[in-house]
Write a protein that holds these residues in place. Sequence first.
Motif, PDB file in Angstrom:
ATOM      1  N   HIS A  41       9.843   1.332  -2.185  1.00  0.00           N
ATOM      2  CA  HIS A  41      10.263   2.040  -3.389  1.00  0.00           C
ATOM      3  C   HIS A  41      10.365   1.044  -4.536  1.00  0.00           C
ATOM      4  O   HIS A  41      10.542  -0.159  -4.312  1.00  0.00           O
ATOM      5  CB  HIS A  41      11.617   2.709  -3.140  1.00  0.00           C
ATOM      6  N   VAL A  42      10.255   1.545  -5.765  1.00  0.00           N
ATOM      7  CA  VAL A  42      10.345   0.651  -6.928  1.00  0.00           C
ATOM      8  C   VAL A  42      11.638  -0.177  -6.893  1.00  0.00           C
ATOM      9  O   VAL A  42      11.632  -1.361  -7.225  1.00  0.00           O
ATOM     10  CB  VAL A  42      10.253   1.476  -8.235  1.00  0.00           C
ATOM     11  N   HIS A  43      12.727   0.440  -6.458  1.00  0.00           N
ATOM     12  CA  HIS A  43      13.977  -0.324  -6.358  1.00  0.00           C
ATOM     13  C   HIS A  43      13.827  -1.495  -5.375  1.00  0.00           C
ATOM     14  O   HIS A  43      14.391  -2.564  -5.583  1.00  0.00           O
ATOM     15  CB  HIS A  43      15.116   0.576  -5.871  1.00  0.00           C
ATOM     16  N   ASP A  44      13.062  -1.254  -4.281  1.00  0.00           N
ATOM     17  CA  ASP A  44      12.841  -2.320  -3.296  1.00  0.00           C
ATOM     18  C   ASP A  44      12.007  -3.440  -3.917  1.00  0.00           C
ATOM     19  O   ASP A  44      12.239  -4.627  -3.669  1.00  0.00           O
ATOM     20  CB  ASP A  44      12.130  -1.776  -2.060  1.00  0.00           C
ATOM     21  N   LEU A  45      11.032  -3.012  -4.703  1.00  0.00           N
ATOM     22  CA  LEU A  45      10.178  -3.990  -5.382  1.00  0.00           C
ATOM     23  C   LEU A  45      11.039  -4.877  -6.281  1.00  0.00           C
ATOM     24  O   LEU A  45      10.921  -6.110  -6.270  1.00  0.00           O
ATOM     25  CB  LEU A  45       9.138  -3.225  -6.204  1.00  0.00           C
ATOM     26  N   HIS A  46      11.931  -4.248  -7.041  1.00  0.00           N
ATOM     27  CA  HIS A  46      12.811  -5.019  -7.923  1.00  0.00           C
ATOM     28  C   HIS A  46      13.685  -5.980  -7.124  1.00  0.00           C
ATOM     29  O   HIS A  46      13.822  -7.157  -7.480  1.00  0.00           O
ATOM     30  CB  HIS A  46      13.708  -4.065  -8.728  1.00  0.00           C
ATOM     31  N   ALA A  47      14.273  -5.465  -6.032  1.00  0.00           N
ATOM     32  CA  ALA A  47      15.154  -6.309  -5.212  1.00  0.00           C
ATOM     33  C   ALA A  47      14.382  -7.521  -4.711  1.00  0.00           C
ATOM     34  O   ALA A  47      14.905  -8.649  -4.678  1.00  0.00           O
ATOM     35  CB  ALA A  47      15.710  -5.496  -4.052  1.00  0.00           C
ATOM     36  N   THR A  48      13.111  -7.289  -4.346  1.00  0.00           N
ATOM     37  CA  THR A  48      12.308  -8.363  -3.774  1.00  0.00           C
ATOM     38  C   THR A  48      11.945  -9.402  -4.828  1.00  0.00           C
ATOM     39  O   THR A  48      12.003 -10.607  -4.577  1.00  0.00           O
ATOM     40  CB  THR A  48      11.037  -7.765  -3.134  1.00  0.00           C
ATOM     41  N   ILE A  49      11.580  -8.918  -6.009  1.00  0.00           N
ATOM     42  CA  ILE A  49      11.228  -9.868  -7.076  1.00  0.00           C
ATOM     43  C   ILE A  49      12.442 -10.727  -7.427  1.00  0.00           C
ATOM     44  O   ILE A  49      12.347 -11.954  -7.561  1.00  0.00           O
ATOM     45  CB  ILE A  49      10.694  -9.107  -8.312  1.00  0.00           C
ATOM     46  N   LEU A  50      13.596 -10.097  -7.556  1.00  0.00           N
ATOM     47  CA  LEU A  50      14.806 -10.867  -7.856  1.00  0.00           C
ATOM     48  C   LEU A  50      15.093 -11.856  -6.730  1.00  0.00           C
ATOM     49  O   LEU A  50      15.448 -13.014  -6.974  1.00  0.00           O
ATOM     50  CB  LEU A  50      16.001  -9.926  -8.061  1.00  0.00           C
ATOM     51  N   ARG A  87       0.801  -1.226   0.000  1.00  0.00           N
ATOM     52  CA  ARG A  87       0.000   0.000   0.000  1.00  0.00           C
ATOM     53  C   ARG A  87       0.831   1.272   0.000  1.00  0.00           C
ATOM     54  O   ARG A  87       0.289   2.372  -0.080  1.00  0.00           O
ATOM     55  CB  ARG A  87      -0.947  -0.005   1.202  1.00  0.00           C
ATOM     56  N   GLY A  88       2.125   1.114   0.100  1.00  0.00           N
ATOM     57  CA  GLY A  88       2.978   2.308   0.136  1.00  0.00           C
ATOM     58  C   GLY A  88       4.060   2.268  -0.920  1.00  0.00           C
ATOM     59  O   GLY A  88       5.220   2.560  -0.656  1.00  0.00           O
ATOM     60  N   VAL A  89       3.682   1.898  -2.147  1.00  0.00           N
ATOM     61  CA  VAL A  89       4.676   1.848  -3.219  1.00  0.00           C
ATOM     62  C   VAL A  89       5.000   3.273  -3.655  1.00  0.00           C
ATOM     63  O   VAL A  89       4.113   4.132  -3.740  1.00  0.00           O
ATOM     64  CB  VAL A  89       4.169   1.025  -4.423  1.00  0.00           C
ATOM     65  N   ARG A  90       6.265   3.521  -3.919  1.00  0.00           N
ATOM     66  CA  ARG A  90       6.700   4.864  -4.271  1.00  0.00           C
ATOM     67  C   ARG A  90       7.581   4.801  -5.513  1.00  0.00           C
ATOM     68  O   ARG A  90       8.392   3.894  -5.668  1.00  0.00           O
ATOM     69  CB  ARG A  90       7.510   5.422  -3.106  1.00  0.00           C
ATOM     70  N   THR A  91       7.391   5.768  -6.389  1.00  0.00           N
ATOM     71  CA  THR A  91       8.242   5.836  -7.579  1.00  0.00           C
ATOM     72  C   THR A  91       8.846   7.237  -7.681  1.00  0.00           C
ATOM     73  O   THR A  91       8.504   8.124  -6.906  1.00  0.00           O
ATOM     74  CB  THR A  91       7.461   5.468  -8.859  1.00  0.00           C
TER      75      THR A  91
END
Lengths: 470, 626
Positions: free
Chosen positions: A425-434, A135-139
Amino acid sequence: MNDAERAAADLTRREFFVRGGLGLGSIALSQLLDADAAAQVAGPRPQIRNVIYLFMAGGPSQFELFEPKETLQKLDGQSAPASLTEGKRFAFIDGDRAKLMGTRRDFARHGESGAPVSELLPHTAKIVDKLCFLRGVRTDEINHGPAKLFMNTGSGRFGRPSMGSWVTYGIGSAAQELPGFVVLQSGSRGPRGGATLWGNGFLPTRYAGTPFRSGREPVLHLDNPPGVDRDDQRSFIDTVAALDHQRYAQVGDPEILSRIAAYEMAFRMQSSAPELIDLNREPKSVRRLYGVDGDEPSFARNCLLARRMVERGVRFVQLYHADWDHHGDPNNHLGGPLEARCQEVDRASAALVTDLERRGLLDETLVIWGGEFGRTPMSEVRLRIGRDHHIDAFTLWMAGGGVKPGFSWGKTDDIGYSAVEGEVHVHDLHATILHLLGIDHEKLTYRFQGRDFRLTDVHGRVVQEILARG
Amino acid sequence: RVNTTGAVWLGATLGCAQCHTHKFDPITQTEYFQLFAFFNQTEDGGVSLGPTEPVVDERTAAQVAAYHAARDRAEEALALAEATAAIGFSTWLPSRYVASEGPELTLEPDGSLRCVAHNPQTSVYTLEGDAPRQLSTLRLEALPDLSLRGHGPGRSGNGNFVVSRVRLFVQDGGSADWREHGFHRAVASHEQANYPVQGALSAAKGTGWGIKPHYGTPHVAHFSLAAPLALPEGATLKVEIEQLYGANHVLGRFRLRFGREEVAPVVSSEWRDAWQARVAVEASRPRVPRTLVMKERATPRVTRLFRRGSFLDPGEVVIPGYPAAWSSLVPDAPRRNRLDLARWLVHPDHALVHRVTVNRIWQRFFGAGLVETENDFGLRGAVPTHPDLLEWLAGVWVRDGFSMKALHRRVVTSETYRRSSRIDPAHLERDPRNRSLARQARWRFEAEWIRDSALRVSGRLVAKLGGPPVQPPQPDGVFAFTQSRKRWVTSKGDNRYRRSLYTRIWRSATYPFATTFDAPVADVTCTRRARSNTPLQALALANDPMLIELADHFGDQLRARSGSDATRIGDGFTACASRAPDARELEILVGYLQSQRGAAGEDSEARAWRAVARVLFNLDAFLTRE
């Protein structure tokens, strides 16, 4: 590794294929990469094998779908607090003059998790206990093109590889007869940014996403030339192979064997790809579950195709659905156009999760649903009512292997302007998906113009809090 | 531009210093922006292409002069017709003219106002100026304009507008208050059904004056007061033109005049004809090609370093300069402008540029450079495999006066270049990457070469030089994945068969055949292409209708030749592989030809030869430089 060493490693990989009789170019690269590059980028044990990314192009409104805010309802029509808007940039509205706007949509809490979902997404509401809401995604990017690039490549500028390219570069794909990274499109038009969103950037071109076209020829040139039937094609490929073998005998270049294998694979794709897209092979009940209607191109059709692709080992499937922009113009406001978008994707998005689970595929697949940003708590008034782009906090959901089901992470302030806890943050999202794919985002690098580049640049934190297993 | 210059000319990864200085790197962030300062002084068009200049030769100069004369005559005639139609009225020149919702109004020499740039959904035009002494009728002329869509007069897609309301206010010398004088009646030269000009008299919503379907031609409306008004000297007048219909139904060009008499608002046939004549002259406007030029700004721009690389956070002021690490190469080089930078790069003493350039040429001939990291000659780059050779080639190239032709000749006549590319298993074991150049390299053609070779071999190639981009055949549906559906009208005639160099590039979806064969995206500098070997390439080579068309033509050519099957196949093979087939290769191909003949008949003969040509286009020997 420096460039020279990397090139050497590339060659060795190729030789390995050839000797293993697998010289299949990009497609079977996985075989080797799973054993080779994966060892170098390995983080934790992989929790998932595949990703299906449902990209809602344009930026859906979290306030109309997932984020009811009592205080925002109360403050409807009042100016936004200056402390929030000062120094902020908006795409269209004037932060000083814009008025807060509560949603006109009815919300209810659903499932055991009690996640709020609005009336617009009745099917999604039924599966909330399988979803993990962020709920707190940030770009960082306020406009569509750059924001889509940012969400896909970690940079708002052209030139960086997309997430799917990084993933297939890092760990290859198990797909034997299909590309490892496939892109599908539905809605009125393609997304802003086009091919750069699934581009390979500075990675070798074979890691670029392959757009699957609607219609009967999903991959370019699957159809034989007019008058050439399958037997003709077989003897054509045999003749080319015989001549290439002859050349191999003369010059001894292992690349020739790779080429022969690539033709063999191409021949198999000519039957496997049409088989893949033939949804009539699915039981009627499954087609009904997704809402697939005949052969019409649609988001529903693409969702079902995505499931069939991950079944066949495609590593990264990305679906774009256009026109989630809601500014308040006659064709993009929070009334009819939003309702239409929701109707187009709701049933199929939920069906995809349900279907994957039924087949035991949800454990090894991550489904992501979201746009490049969200919408402002303030209204945007044009001929109709809309909301402007909002980058400080918005909602997306994930489902599947490795993330907590029926879970919600992150909380925004009373008017939903920014995250007060659990910002991702979007970077966190990427780190998590990887991370979920078993890749350490700090180790997945590529040397370009003197620097080791990463999907997460110098940022990124794995969001441990949403992981089902640490 | 700095990063590209670094990669292409200096073999240096300058981009590393864009955000901050690295402790152990010789190039600082300040130096990065000193190079940026050279480029920061050019006039760029931004999203438009510019600056450009016309390329005028003698013939076009005469055409241009004739056009100018005809245009001036037509405009004079038009002005006369307009003035004649408005006899009894005098043009009102407002001193203040603004539009709500963003666009700019400009006052033209003929007293008309144009709404330019931003095209608003709705707008209220407010005009103020000295009032006439006597006032009874306001004449609103909606004027067509060549720069408007559909020639206007409105800015909606078809040229329509809706004037929702026209209001008149007066401020006479005594008071600061505006007093409104309502119009009593209105008449127009033409009214759209359901949008009569009377609608513009009241505040009622949804009414107003429109002109459908007569777009692209002048219209006039007269708004009259109940009784003539006498105004004192020094009074000010304000006219508000409300245009609230939405969807860009605003006036694109208009003029206001005042008169005392009530005259019928008529657009005379002379006026209409004069406008049509003006349009006709424009249609005959000669097309003068323009070319992009590099132009320095008239007033220099101050360049600042961007902290952390962010243009939103400018820092210290920098002036153009060369990195200190290279300053000894060309001492005291001038650094005023971009021309100085160019001269610095190609200075006979600039040894780094020579090595980088010669190395890239070597890469083209051998698949890899003597320095394998062709865009990174720094410490983290690869060490040259043959440093003396690189140094010698660079030195001789300078002495040859930078002759590329001499350099190419030197390389291709070398013993190393002429070696066989046959791979000796023992060599492969010891030097799998052939860095010591025991043999010549084999590699697959670049995307453009493949298509060009097929064009050449089939006899279809049109070797015409230059000109605008062309659209060879590409599959349908390529633009389904882009924001806007581009138009790809397949070129006809010669342009269908031009070299791939001339193929149009859309950034959002490049020519698919090229992409399949590793042509880079156009967003980042590429000094060396990847060379993959994939099933998608096999599909393209085997089935792409663009190539099949060429293969068919090639097959027809072979069939039409005289000689035995073996001779003709041998000729075809030689054209494709630049060598004659050996006995086994010939045997396989002749066998294939015979198997394809099947049943007797002219058709099957054609089909068989086309099938052979298709095989030839798919051979490793066709696709590979050996």
